[in-house]
Scaffold this motif. Structure first.
Motif, PDB file in Angstrom:
ATOM      1  N   MET A   1       0.761  -1.083  -0.279  1.00 17.72           N
ATOM      2  CA  MET A   1      -0.331  -0.001   0.131  1.00 17.72           C
ATOM      3  C   MET A   1       0.534   1.459  -0.105  1.00 17.72           C
ATOM      4  SD  MET A   1      -3.107   1.673   2.921  1.00 17.72           S
ATOM      5  CE  MET A   1      -1.828   1.106   3.538  1.00 17.72           C
ATOM      6  N   ILE A   2       0.554   2.517  -1.418  1.00 19.25           N
ATOM      7  CA  ILE A   2       1.544   3.071  -0.417  1.00 19.25           C
ATOM      8  C   ILE A   2      -0.009   4.945  -0.447  1.00 19.25           C
ATOM      9  CG2 ILE A   2       2.538   5.083  -2.521  1.00 19.25           C
ATOM     10  CD1 ILE A   2       3.628   2.927  -3.962  1.00 19.25           C
ATOM     11  N   GLU A   3       0.456   5.454   1.061  1.00 21.32           N
ATOM     12  CA  GLU A   3      -0.149   5.846   0.823  1.00 21.32           C
ATOM     13  C   GLU A   3      -0.068   7.727   0.677  1.00 21.32           C
ATOM     14  OE1 GLU A   3      -2.487   4.725   5.116  1.00 21.32           O
ATOM     15  OE2 GLU A   3      -0.230   6.416   5.358  1.00 21.32           O
ATOM     16  N   ILE A   4      -0.505   8.675   0.147  1.00 25.00           N
ATOM     17  CA  ILE A   4      -0.586  10.220  -0.257  1.00 25.00           C
ATOM     18  C   ILE A   4      -1.354  10.665   0.409  1.00 25.00           C
ATOM     19  CG2 ILE A   4      -0.567  12.081  -1.870  1.00 25.00           C
ATOM     20  CD1 ILE A   4       1.287   9.187  -2.776  1.00 25.00           C
ATOM     21  N   LEU A   5      -0.742  11.428   1.493  1.00 24.00           N
ATOM     22  CA  LEU A   5      -1.608  12.466   2.975  1.00 24.00           C
ATOM     23  C   LEU A   5      -1.698  13.614   2.215  1.00 24.00           C
ATOM     24  CD1 LEU A   5       0.047  10.055   4.424  1.00 24.00           C
ATOM     25  CD2 LEU A   5       1.464  11.731   5.984  1.00 24.00           C
TER      26      LEU A   5
ATOM     27  N   GLY B   1      15.923  -1.563   3.989  1.00 23.24           N
ATOM     28  CA  GLY B   1      15.890  -0.150   3.601  1.00 23.24           C
ATOM     29  C   GLY B   1      15.171  -0.006   3.863  1.00 23.24           C
ATOM     30  N   GLY B   2      15.024   2.040   3.297  1.00 22.29           N
ATOM     31  CA  GLY B   2      14.243   2.624   3.537  1.00 22.29           C
ATOM     32  C   GLY B   2      13.264   2.082   3.400  1.00 22.29           C
ATOM     33  N   HIS B   3      11.178   2.669   3.747  1.00 17.37           N
ATOM     34  CA  HIS B   3      10.601   2.494   3.729  1.00 17.37           C
ATOM     35  C   HIS B   3       9.522   3.673   3.118  1.00 17.37           C
ATOM     36  CE1 HIS B   3      10.029   2.679   7.233  1.00 17.37           C
ATOM     37  NE2 HIS B   3      10.784   2.424   7.515  1.00 17.37           N
ATOM     38  N   GLY B   4       8.011   3.530   2.756  1.00 17.92           N
ATOM     39  CA  GLY B   4       6.971   4.652   2.224  1.00 17.92           C
ATOM     40  C   GLY B   4       6.380   4.298   3.915  1.00 17.92           C
ATOM     41  N   ILE B   5       6.077   5.355   5.288  1.00 19.65           N
ATOM     42  CA  ILE B   5       5.425   5.445   6.123  1.00 19.65           C
ATOM     43  C   ILE B   5       3.770   6.474   5.673  1.00 19.65           C
ATOM     44  CG2 ILE B   5       6.704   7.132   6.813  1.00 19.65           C
ATOM     45  CD1 ILE B   5       6.871   5.831   9.435  1.00 19.65           C
ATOM     46  N   GLY B   6       2.983   6.179   7.102  1.00 23.48           N
ATOM     47  CA  GLY B   6       1.647   6.689   6.477  1.00 23.48           C
ATOM     48  C   GLY B   6       1.048   6.029   7.978  1.00 23.48           C
ATOM     49  N   SER B   7       0.284   5.098   7.767  1.00 21.71           N
ATOM     50  CA  SER B   7      -0.879   5.714   8.326  1.00 21.71           C
ATOM     51  C   SER B   7      -0.640   4.132   9.742  1.00 21.71           C
ATOM     52  CB  SER B   7      -2.198   5.362   8.530  1.00 21.71           C
ATOM     53  OG  SER B   7      -2.539   4.024   7.322  1.00 21.71           O
ATOM     54  N   THR B   8       0.084   3.275   9.132  1.00 18.91           N
ATOM     55  CA  THR B   8       1.336   2.413   9.410  1.00 18.91           C
ATOM     56  C   THR B   8       2.880   2.654   9.349  1.00 18.91           C
ATOM     57  OG1 THR B   8       0.833   1.023   7.367  1.00 18.91           O
ATOM     58  CG2 THR B   8      -0.527   0.136   9.124  1.00 18.91           C
ATOM     59  N   MET B   9       3.778   2.409   9.994  1.00 16.23           N
ATOM     60  CA  MET B   9       4.997   2.176  10.586  1.00 16.23           C
ATOM     61  C   MET B   9       5.877   1.750   8.941  1.00 16.23           C
ATOM     62  SD  MET B   9       8.048   0.633  13.068  1.00 16.23           S
ATOM     63  CE  MET B   9       7.655  -1.283  13.190  1.00 16.23           C
TER      64      MET B   9
ATOM     65  N   LEU C   1       4.442  10.210   2.118  1.00 17.02           N
ATOM     66  CA  LEU C   1       5.700  10.124   3.357  1.00 17.02           C
ATOM     67  C   LEU C   1       7.107   8.862   3.353  1.00 17.02           C
ATOM     68  CD1 LEU C   1       4.197  12.099   4.806  1.00 17.02           C
ATOM     69  CD2 LEU C   1       4.454  11.118   6.828  1.00 17.02           C
ATOM     70  N   LEU C   2       7.835   9.569   3.187  1.00 18.27           N
ATOM     71  CA  LEU C   2       9.655   8.308   3.589  1.00 18.27           C
ATOM     72  C   LEU C   2      10.247   8.268   4.038  1.00 18.27           C
ATOM     73  CD1 LEU C   2      10.493   8.821  -0.524  1.00 18.27           C
ATOM     74  CD2 LEU C   2       9.028   7.069   0.119  1.00 18.27           C
ATOM     75  N   ALA C   3      10.534   6.882   4.708  1.00 10.94           N
ATOM     76  CA  ALA C   3      11.795   7.158   5.681  1.00 10.94           C
ATOM     77  C   ALA C   3      12.979   7.051   5.317  1.00 10.94           C
ATOM     78  CB  ALA C   3      11.371   6.096   6.230  1.00 10.94           C
ATOM     79  N   LEU C   4      13.719   6.974   4.967  1.00 12.94           N
ATOM     80  CA  LEU C   4      14.603   7.171   4.457  1.00 12.94           C
ATOM     81  C   LEU C   4      15.895   6.701   5.456  1.00 12.94           C
ATOM     82  CD1 LEU C   4      15.224   9.945   1.823  1.00 12.94           C
ATOM     83  CD2 LEU C   4      14.186   7.701   1.516  1.00 12.94           C
ATOM     84  N   GLU C   5      16.959   5.111   5.318  1.00 15.34           N
ATOM     85  CA  GLU C   5      17.562   5.240   6.523  1.00 15.34           C
ATOM     86  C   GLU C   5      18.986   3.974   5.615  1.00 15.34           C
ATOM     87  OE1 GLU C   5      16.314   1.840   8.655  1.00 15.34           O
ATOM     88  OE2 GLU C   5      13.760   1.966   7.485  1.00 15.34           O
TER      89      GLU C   5
ATOM     90  N   GLU D   1      18.823   7.913  10.085  1.00 12.81           N
ATOM     91  CA  GLU D   1      17.352   7.715   9.521  1.00 12.81           C
ATOM     92  C   GLU D   1      16.128   8.747   9.576  1.00 12.81           C
ATOM     93  OE1 GLU D   1      13.298   5.050   9.590  1.00 12.81           O
ATOM     94  OE2 GLU D   1      14.842   4.697  11.099  1.00 12.81           O
ATOM     95  N   HIS D   2      15.893   9.191   8.675  1.00 14.65           N
ATOM     96  CA  HIS D   2      14.573  10.744   8.595  1.00 14.65           C
ATOM     97  C   HIS D   2      13.563  10.225   7.847  1.00 14.65           C
ATOM     98  CE1 HIS D   2      16.145  13.872  11.338  1.00 14.65           C
ATOM     99  NE2 HIS D   2      17.250  13.786  10.214  1.00 14.65           N
ATOM    100  N   THR D   3      12.452  10.876   8.489  1.00 14.45           N
ATOM    101  CA  THR D   3      10.841  10.702   7.836  1.00 14.45           C
ATOM    102  C   THR D   3      10.899  12.066   6.879  1.00 14.45           C
ATOM    103  OG1 THR D   3       9.880   8.690   9.899  1.00 14.45           O
ATOM    104  CG2 THR D   3       8.691  10.274   7.464  1.00 14.45           C
ATOM    105  N   ILE D   4      10.792  10.952   5.837  1.00 17.36           N
ATOM    106  CA  ILE D   4      10.492  13.254   4.505  1.00 17.36           C
ATOM    107  C   ILE D   4       8.927  12.875   4.492  1.00 17.36           C
ATOM    108  CG2 ILE D   4      12.883  12.869   4.712  1.00 17.36           C
ATOM    109  CD1 ILE D   4      12.152  12.403   1.856  1.00 17.36           C
ATOM    110  N   ALA D   5       8.786  13.944   4.124  1.00 17.90           N
ATOM    111  CA  ALA D   5       7.490  14.164   3.252  1.00 17.90           C
ATOM    112  C   ALA D   5       7.878  15.114   2.115  1.00 17.90           C
ATOM    113  CB  ALA D   5       6.324  15.495   3.712  1.00 17.90           C
ATOM    114  N   ILE D   6       7.430  13.950   0.944  1.00 17.11           N
ATOM    115  CA  ILE D   6       7.526  15.126  -0.827  1.00 17.11           C
ATOM    116  C   ILE D   6       6.237  16.047  -0.807  1.00 17.11           C
ATOM    117  CG2 ILE D   6       7.087  14.568  -3.187  1.00 17.11           C
ATOM    118  CD1 ILE D   6       9.717  13.603  -1.372  1.00 17.11           C
ATOM    119  N   THR D   7       6.713  17.650  -0.860  1.00 20.81           N
ATOM    120  CA  THR D   7       6.177  18.982  -0.563  1.00 20.81           C
ATOM    121  C   THR D   7       6.330  19.008  -2.280  1.00 20.81           C
ATOM    122  OG1 THR D   7       7.838  20.034  -0.992  1.00 20.81           O
ATOM    123  CG2 THR D   7       6.979  19.097   1.571  1.00 20.81           C
ATOM    124  N   GLU D   8       5.853  20.332  -2.755  1.00 21.73           N
ATOM    125  CA  GLU D   8       5.309  20.384  -3.663  1.00 21.73           C
ATOM    126  C   GLU D   8       6.963  21.137  -4.851  1.00 21.73           C
ATOM    127  OE1 GLU D   8       2.943  20.613  -5.835  1.00 21.73           O
ATOM    128  OE2 GLU D   8       0.894  20.163  -5.105  1.00 21.73           O
ATOM    129  N   ASP D   9       7.867  20.911  -3.719  1.00 26.22           N
ATOM    130  CA  ASP D   9       8.773  21.700  -4.059  1.00 26.22           C
ATOM    131  C   ASP D   9      10.371  21.430  -3.667  1.00 26.22           C
ATOM    132  OD1 ASP D   9       9.002  22.575  -1.930  1.00 26.22           O
ATOM    133  OD2 ASP D   9       9.071  25.100  -2.408  1.00 26.22           O
TER     134      ASP D   9
END
Length: 258
Positions: free
Chosen positions: A1-5, A173-181, A204-208, A239-247
């Motif tokens: 599952m891939i979530e878009i917040l 490695g890294g992974h998508g994240i949102g309503s679940t880890m 949202l992505l957790a890069l690690e 590791e950080h969790t990041i959000a993809i934004t418009e820019d």
């Protein structure tokens, strides 16, 4: 599952990320020579509960683990790098400690990890490992923007790791994240640019990036969780969790300002 917040969910994601970053910073400050790993776990639990949040780890029971994890933070020391289960161990001067934490707040999860040396010693090998993973993480974040692909992030991370001479394990490695880890897409720590899922605002992505100094092979402890280098060499993980934004990308797991 891939979530878009959506915008409302992104506000909640910022709260979860700031909580994770603040807890990790607090645990780093408390992790001194003589600190017991079980105390770090206990302090982490208290901060999670006080914030009205939920641990993503305590009941976590994936196929690769042995039953529920049963703790609130991962504590990996020296040759341990992933899923380090807290146990009765007191930190020594020069230990390389990795703290990995995932928390859910208001229905959104955030995930982050830091590696650092305990005490006054600064072993060159440990410092180099930590520096490499931190630079690799910054490189991955720098290319994360709408229209880029997962392979672009993986290539940016892997280029830094390889240039510093470290073998790369692609099992974790890294992974998508949102309503679940843990969600799709998987973000390997090396890859080919221009390949994979196209990034969109609200993802949202957790890069690690993580490395071991002389191997890419892992061995599992008797606890069924802690993953160590097969050679006993030192390891590091950032590791950080990041959000993809418009820019571009927004780092969510920075500690709250003092």
């Amino acid at each position: 599952m891939i979530e878009i917040l959506n915008a409302t969910e992104l506000v909640r994601a910022r709260g979860a990320g700031a909580l994770v970053g603040t807890i990790l910073q607090t645990m780093r400050e408390r992790s001194v020579v003589g600190t017991n790993l079980l105390d770090i776990d206990r302090w982490t639990k208290a901060m999670i509960v006080d914030a009205g949040a939920e641990s993503c780890y305590v009941d976590y029971a994936p196929s690769f683990g042995r039953g529920p994890f049963g703790h609130y933070i991962c504590t990996a020391v020296n040759d341990a790098v992933l899923h380090g289960m807290p146990h009765d161990y007191r930190l020594a001067d020069g230990d390389l400690l990795t703290l990995d934490l995932a928390v859910s707040l208001d229905g959104i999860a955030a995930d982050s990890a830091i590696s650092f040396v305990v005490g006054d010693s600064r072993p060159a090998e440990s410092v180099a490992l930590i520096d490499t993973t931190e630079r690799a993480l910054r490189a991955g974040i720098a290319v994360a923007r709408p229209g880029a692909r997962i392979g672009d992030i993986s290539d940016a991370i892997g280029t830094v790791l390889s240039a510093d001479g470290y073998p790369i394990n692609v099992e974790f490695g890294g992974h998508g994240i949102g309503s679940t880890m843990h969600q799709d897409p998987h973000v390997p720590n090396t890859g080919r640019p221009g390949r994979g899922y196209k990034l969109r605002p609200g993802l949202l992505l957790a890069l690690e990036p993580w490395v071991m100094s002389d191997t890419d092979e892992l061995v599992t402890d008797a606890d069924g969780w802690t993953l160590r280098s097969v050679t006993g060499c030192r390891t590091a993980h950032s590791e950080h969790t990041i959000a993809i934004t418009e820019d571009g990308a927004e780092i969510l797991t920075l500690p709250r300002p003092a």
